[in-house]
Motif scaffolding. Structure first.
Motif, PDB file in Angstrom:
ATOM      1  N   ASN A  67     -14.527   3.972   4.560  1.00 49.56           N
ATOM      2  CA  ASN A  67     -13.052   3.703   5.081  1.00 49.56           C
ATOM      3  C   ASN A  67     -12.829   4.029   6.510  1.00 49.56           C
ATOM      4  O   ASN A  67     -13.608   5.079   7.009  1.00 49.56           O
ATOM      5  CB  ASN A  67     -12.124   4.632   3.951  1.00 49.56           C
ATOM      6  CG  ASN A  67     -10.747   4.510   4.195  1.00 49.56           C
ATOM      7  OD1 ASN A  67     -10.174   5.153   5.137  1.00 49.56           O
ATOM      8  ND2 ASN A  67     -10.222   3.316   3.764  1.00 49.56           N
ATOM      9  N   TYR A  70      -2.784  10.032  -0.781  1.00 53.64           N
ATOM     10  CA  TYR A  70      -3.574   8.799  -1.676  1.00 53.64           C
ATOM     11  C   TYR A  70      -4.985   8.508  -0.823  1.00 53.64           C
ATOM     12  O   TYR A  70      -4.994   8.517   0.435  1.00 53.64           O
ATOM     13  CB  TYR A  70      -2.839   7.437  -1.613  1.00 53.64           C
ATOM     14  CG  TYR A  70      -3.644   6.493  -1.982  1.00 53.64           C
ATOM     15  CD1 TYR A  70      -3.570   6.192  -3.512  1.00 53.64           C
ATOM     16  CD2 TYR A  70      -4.308   5.414  -1.547  1.00 53.64           C
ATOM     17  CE1 TYR A  70      -4.305   5.156  -4.334  1.00 53.64           C
ATOM     18  CE2 TYR A  70      -4.845   4.314  -2.148  1.00 53.64           C
ATOM     19  CZ  TYR A  70      -4.774   4.453  -3.499  1.00 53.64           C
ATOM     20  OH  TYR A  70      -5.514   3.190  -4.016  1.00 53.64           O
ATOM     21  N   ARG A  71      -5.923   8.644  -1.537  1.00 52.28           N
ATOM     22  CA  ARG A  71      -7.369   8.561  -0.930  1.00 52.28           C
ATOM     23  C   ARG A  71      -7.858   7.138  -1.168  1.00 52.28           C
ATOM     24  O   ARG A  71      -8.046   6.697  -2.269  1.00 52.28           O
ATOM     25  CB  ARG A  71      -8.449   9.406  -1.842  1.00 52.28           C
ATOM     26  CG  ARG A  71      -9.806   9.553  -1.143  1.00 52.28           C
ATOM     27  CD  ARG A  71     -10.730  10.323  -1.786  1.00 52.28           C
ATOM     28  NE  ARG A  71     -10.884   9.820  -3.048  1.00 52.28           N
ATOM     29  CZ  ARG A  71     -11.546  10.565  -3.925  1.00 52.28           C
ATOM     30  NH1 ARG A  71     -12.147  11.665  -3.667  1.00 52.28           N
ATOM     31  NH2 ARG A  71     -11.768  10.140  -5.294  1.00 52.28           N
ATOM     32  N   TYR A  72      -7.805   6.419   0.200  1.00 47.20           N
ATOM     33  CA  TYR A  72      -8.325   4.994   0.156  1.00 47.20           C
ATOM     34  C   TYR A  72      -9.846   4.918   0.029  1.00 47.20           C
ATOM     35  O   TYR A  72     -10.756   5.987   0.354  1.00 47.20           O
ATOM     36  CB  TYR A  72      -7.996   4.450   1.530  1.00 47.20           C
ATOM     37  CG  TYR A  72      -6.517   4.226   1.635  1.00 47.20           C
ATOM     38  CD1 TYR A  72      -5.908   2.852   1.341  1.00 47.20           C
ATOM     39  CD2 TYR A  72      -5.479   5.137   2.160  1.00 47.20           C
ATOM     40  CE1 TYR A  72      -4.548   2.609   1.608  1.00 47.20           C
ATOM     41  CE2 TYR A  72      -4.229   4.917   2.184  1.00 47.20           C
ATOM     42  CZ  TYR A  72      -3.834   3.690   2.030  1.00 47.20           C
ATOM     43  OH  TYR A  72      -2.460   3.296   1.915  1.00 47.20           O
ATOM     44  N   THR A 128       0.809  -1.278  -0.023  1.00 48.02           N
ATOM     45  CA  THR A 128      -0.179  -0.055   0.107  1.00 48.02           C
ATOM     46  C   THR A 128       0.942   1.240  -0.211  1.00 48.02           C
ATOM     47  O   THR A 128       2.133   1.158   0.198  1.00 48.02           O
ATOM     48  CB  THR A 128      -0.963  -0.046   1.264  1.00 48.02           C
ATOM     49  OG1 THR A 128      -0.031   0.332   2.257  1.00 48.02           O
ATOM     50  CG2 THR A 128      -1.578  -1.395   1.187  1.00 48.02           C
TER      51      THR A 128
END
Length: 373
Positions: free
Chosen positions: A370, A285-287, A262
């Motif tokens: 999330n 980073y956008r999960y 990740t």
């Protein structure tokens, strides 16, 4: 034990990491894969998670894009014990009225469960199912020259796939049955169904269901990873398990290091060796949404009201298009869904190795915001 030097080191033994290592080994490069867990596979693993003798897939379970992968199809994975099992129907989608739609290998047979939309469904799927190999070669992989081949087919597919699934289903279908089944397939995107390209997921999963099926591997998803690893070893590759890589400095010297991890893990392992602008990109980073999954050890199969569900390896429990769209929209907005769309796999109906004689497993999950706990 690892050598002191490799052409390439791969961190992470999920299917992507193993595929990268195999590609390098096929080119004659020396390669070593490092895996933090005791068993390889990442999301493609199988363990006794409930009771002894009940073998549950830890993450991935049903693999239409495994059997449909252009890369996997070039590998002799069956030589290492990988066997695909095809349920009698890839998918069932029950409704509250006690009936169910079935995605079957036959487009015509599928249409028989869709009521007034049988013809519309055939018109949507038939041109694409007949051309699955061309679509797969263009879209299941990096952009390559062959992605520009067959421009009419790719334009037709692309203009449909880029849309939101809800709008596409409402345009093509008049009845609730076809709309609901397409919504369930599109919801695998983990996107709001009003948002593009959620339609792409519904199209691809429907097309591959007709072209190749939605199979499961005998013995569990671990068998996919084990077959990839066995093939890598025959090519001369090394695999080191139960070794969590804390920093890149602890790896053997290599001309290249590839990471199947990740963004947060990559920052932790590589740290300041990366350019600052790239670190900022990773930090931003956008999960996407998460999954809440339960594994069951059962005394008997699920007594579905719609008995057709016993024919399918996968069952989508979510109701109508509007109900599924509401569930996925709430997840995207950070709200646990009031009535979650639940994806179920019942592998033991078709694979007797998953549970003791007369017993069964069930694998079920839904999407959640999330960071849910």
């Amino acid at each position: 034990m690892a050598s002191s030097f490799y052409d390439a080191v791969v961190v992470g033994s999920g299917p992507n990491g193993l595929a990268a290592a195999i590609t390098l080994a096929q080119a004659g490069r020396s390669v070593c894969v490092f895996e933090a867990k005791k068993t390889i596979g990442g999301g493609a693993r199988t363990q006794e998670l409930t009771l002894p003798g009940f073998h549950h897939d830890v993450c991935s379970a049903i693999h239409p894009l495994g059997i449909g992968s252009p890369f996997f199809r070039t590998l002799p994975l069956e030589r290492y014990g990988l066997e695909w099992i095809h349920p009698l129907a890839p998918l069932a989608h029950p409704l509250d009225d006690g009936t169910a739609m079935l995605l079957e290998r036959s487009i015509a047979a599928t249409g028989e469960t869709l009521g007034c939309d049988a013809v519309a469904y055939r018109r949507m799927m038939e041109p694409f199912a007949a051309q699955w190999d061309k679509i797969a070669n263009a879209f299941l992989g990096p952009l390559r020259p062959q992605s520009a081949r067959h421009p009419l087919l790719m334009t037709h597919f692309g203009l449909e796939a880029i849309r939101g699934a809800k709008g596409l289903a409402q345009q093509h279908f008049r009845g609730e049955r076809a709309r609901a089944m397409f919504a369930g397939m599109a919801a695998h995107s983990m996107l709001p169904l009003e948002q593009g390209p959620s339609a792409a997921f519904g199209l691809v999963l429907g097309i591959v269901g007709h072209a190749l099926g939605w199979p499961l591997p005998r013995g569990g998803s671990q068998c996919i990873s084990d077959a990839l690893a066995a093939h890598l070893r025959t090519l001369g590759g090394d695999i080191i398990t139960d070794h969590e890589v804390a920093t890149i400095e602890e790896l053997p010297d290599a001309r290249a290091v590839l990471f199947d991890v990740t963004p947060k893990q990559l920052i932790r392992i590589v740290g300041k060796q990366l350019p600052e602008h790239y670190i900022r990109s990773l930090q931003g980073y956008r999960y996407g949404p998460g999954a809440f999954k339960i594994d069951y050890a059962l005394d008997e199969p699920v007594p579905w009201l719609a008995s057709e569900c016993l024919l399918a390896g996968t069952v989508h429990i979510g109701g109508t298009l509007e109900e599924i769209a509401t569930s996925e929209r709430q997840v995207a907005q950070g709200q646990p869904p009031d009535h979650p769309f639940v994806l179920v796999a019942q592998q033991s109906l078709f694979d007797e190795t998953r549970a003791p004689a007369g017993k069964h497993t069930l694998w079920a999950y839904c999407h959640v915001p999330n960071g849910s706990t």
